[in-house]
Design a protein around this motif. Sequence first.
Motif, mmCIF file in Angstrom:
data_model
loop_
_atom_site.group_PDB
_atom_site.id
_atom_site.type_symbol
_atom_site.label_atom_id
_atom_site.label_comp_id
_atom_site.label_asym_id
_atom_site.label_seq_id
_atom_site.Cartn_x
_atom_site.Cartn_y
_atom_site.Cartn_z
ATOM 1 N N ARG B 10 0.845 -1.200 0.000
ATOM 2 C CA ARG B 10 0.000 0.000 0.000
ATOM 3 C C ARG B 10 0.882 1.253 0.000
ATOM 4 O O ARG B 10 1.685 1.445 0.902
ATOM 5 N N PRO B 11 0.727 2.097 -1.025
ATOM 6 C CA PRO B 11 1.549 3.311 -1.084
ATOM 7 C C PRO B 11 1.130 4.335 -0.035
ATOM 8 O O PRO B 11 -0.038 4.394 0.355
ATOM 9 N N GLU B 12 2.105 5.128 0.411
ATOM 10 C CA GLU B 12 1.767 6.365 1.117
ATOM 11 C C GLU B 12 2.172 7.489 0.185
ATOM 12 O O GLU B 12 3.278 7.505 -0.332
ATOM 13 N N GLY B 13 1.292 8.435 -0.025
ATOM 14 C CA GLY B 13 1.568 9.467 -1.015
ATOM 15 C C GLY B 13 1.509 8.874 -2.411
ATOM 16 O O GLY B 13 0.768 7.916 -2.678
ATOM 17 N N LEU B 14 2.310 9.437 -3.298
ATOM 18 C CA LEU B 14 2.272 9.021 -4.705
ATOM 19 C C LEU B 14 2.840 7.601 -4.857
ATOM 20 O O LEU B 14 3.931 7.319 -4.364
ATOM 21 N N PRO B 15 2.106 6.699 -5.505
ATOM 22 C CA PRO B 15 2.652 5.361 -5.731
ATOM 23 C C PRO B 15 3.850 5.413 -6.696
ATOM 24 O O PRO B 15 4.041 6.386 -7.420
ATOM 25 N N THR B 16 4.663 4.374 -6.678
ATOM 26 C CA THR B 16 5.752 4.228 -7.646
ATOM 27 C C THR B 16 5.601 2.861 -8.311
ATOM 28 O O THR B 16 4.751 2.047 -7.910
ATOM 29 N N ALA B 17 6.441 2.621 -9.304
ATOM 30 C CA ALA B 17 6.399 1.331 -10.002
ATOM 31 C C ALA B 17 6.594 0.173 -9.034
ATOM 32 O O ALA B 17 6.099 -0.945 -9.251
ATOM 33 N N ALA B 18 7.295 0.419 -7.913
ATOM 34 C CA ALA B 18 7.589 -0.655 -6.955
ATOM 35 C C ALA B 18 6.334 -1.180 -6.256
ATOM 36 O O ALA B 18 6.368 -2.255 -5.651
ATOM 37 N N HIS B 19 5.217 -0.433 -6.334
ATOM 38 C CA HIS B 19 3.996 -0.900 -5.676
ATOM 39 C C HIS B 19 3.198 -1.869 -6.551
ATOM 40 O O HIS B 19 2.182 -2.400 -6.104
ATOM 41 N N PHE B 20 3.648 -2.077 -7.784
ATOM 42 C CA PHE B 20 2.886 -2.903 -8.729
ATOM 43 C C PHE B 20 3.749 -4.044 -9.245
ATOM 44 O O PHE B 20 4.961 -3.902 -9.400
#
Lengths: 332, 332
Positions: B10-20
Amino acid sequence: MARAWCLTSRPEGLPTAAHFALRDMPERSLEEGEIRVRNRWLSVDPYMRGRMNAGKSYVEPFGIDAPMTGGAAGEVTESRHPGFAVGDKVLHMGGWRDEAIVDKALTPVKLPDSDVPLESFLHAMGLTGATAWIGLLKVAQAQAGDRVFVSAAAGAVGSIAVQIAKAKGMTVIGSAGGAEKCAWVKALGADAVIDYRAGPVLDQLRQATRDIDGRIDVYFDNVGGDHLDAALACSTKDARFAICGMIGGYNDANPLALHFSRMIIVNRIRIAGFLYSDHLADLPAFQADMGAMLKSGDVTPRHTIFDGLEQAPDAFLGLFSGANMGKMLIKL
Amino acid sequence: MARAWCLTSRPEGLPTAAHFALRDMPERSLEEGEIRVRNRWLSVDPYMRGRMNAGKSYVEPFGIDAPMTGGAAGEVTESRHPGFAVGDKVLHMGGWRDEAIVDKALTPVKLPDSDVPLESFLHAMGLTGATAWIGLLKVAQAQAGDRVFVSAAAGAVGSIAVQIAKAKGMTVIGSAGGAEKCAWVKALGADAVIDYRAGPVLDQLRQATRDIDGRIDVYFDNVGGDHLDAALACSTKDARFAICGMIGGYNDANPLALHFSRMIIVNRIRIAGFLYSDHLADLPAFQADMGAMLKSGDVTPRHTIFDGLEQAPDAFLGLFSGANMGKMLIKL
């Protein structure tokens, strides 16, 4: 010699005594259509703070060095208006003075001969009572079974809103500042009470919604600020917020900070600002309903009374320090 | 082998590619009531950001390490559902993947044989078009002659809202970021355009209301933040605000700061959060009206297209950096 409080300069932030001066008014005879009224009761209300600014509000700004206006009730002592006779009791906007020359612009209304005390027309049967009734029942469309949060619940409008809500079968959370006010709000029938001086409003409102076993369907906002934010956080789907006042921000240049604005979408909240004066068509229904609730004792108005015209600015400033329980009035 | 994008944390703030993570899906045969769909177009939308959080939103959170869902359009390749045959075109919620096994929970809808391009059902004839139409005409009750402010006017919903408003005889101010987008919003028919990257929104909106010679009757909010505050400042009496999204706050822990909250009362503003899904009864009227506006050319949808399933997270993240003009779509 009649005297009137004048605004001498425009305050920034909280006004002080230095912004007001009690001045003798020039004596003059009445013109056609005017009446002279000996005021007995004066009203001071938070909305007057907005009129002390030069900028746009929903009413015109007070003039500088002119008598301020506001709700007042008194007796006609002289009349050149065919609708008013000497001895008539009238409600009008020529407040902040002991004697007023009242023309059409100050909207005099002849009061009925009844056992309703004169000062009630400045509160439960008047602007503050109607504001509570219209905001709760017409703007927020609150109904039996709704869970209602009322801020400034020991204030003039809030204390009436709490009592209307209970009379109509709603569950009520009230907020007030300090143990004495909270005890009174509880005595008015509130199911849960939060003391905003005792800790963060958000934490306390969350606990209160657990205590009444449900989130908020209706919020009657007299405060803005942290109360509005907490109400968003504790809202339920299709909640309705009636925005009556934001006294927390009237003297404050800081912006309203909302951490829970996303709840407006999450819960499809409808937020509506309103003014009593947009709902004049509802006044006969209000007067009938409020009259019955006063008679039955479902609504018991309370007044905080300052004695004498000299005290009017102190009474007004007391609104912002929470000096009033119920309606703040000045008795002349 | 079918592949699907999964949320890995789960991202905090803006997600990055690492969250997917793009993962192979286990092959299996269909159960009764299911269809297999070869997706051709995928939708990514700002609301998906809320589903990446664990907390309550208006839709359930995405599971961790499970395929994400979202709007998709494709063709049935295998069916064990009597309502769908191989070759049927369908709209469904089994997005973020190239091939989907679609059951009732993913709400498949068979699309009519028509000359409407398949991708239109993910935009003008679909969720974003209906959101614009419902928000403007039903929630805000905008009418011919109203002055309408639309934020994110070069976005998927905003660009349709601008075109509907112009088709219905309203005056429109649109906001967008950068000269290219502003030029497009102007080309869509907006009477005034503000570039929120070029200076404070408040100053520019004040100028725009002077340019169109009137304050705002309706605000269609896709942004929140400084746009919402400026809209309050520039509102007129009885203004209606439809709160569709607050993309400015989705990745931001800072509170919404409103300097002009008092205008809610001053102008008796009605603010309503809304969701497309609460207005399903209006969809037939929407489809008929939007179909006619597409045919007449009053509404010309535009798409920003990313090619290939691999690009889905980049397309999604692009929503928050303003990479899209019109609707962001992924073509498979």
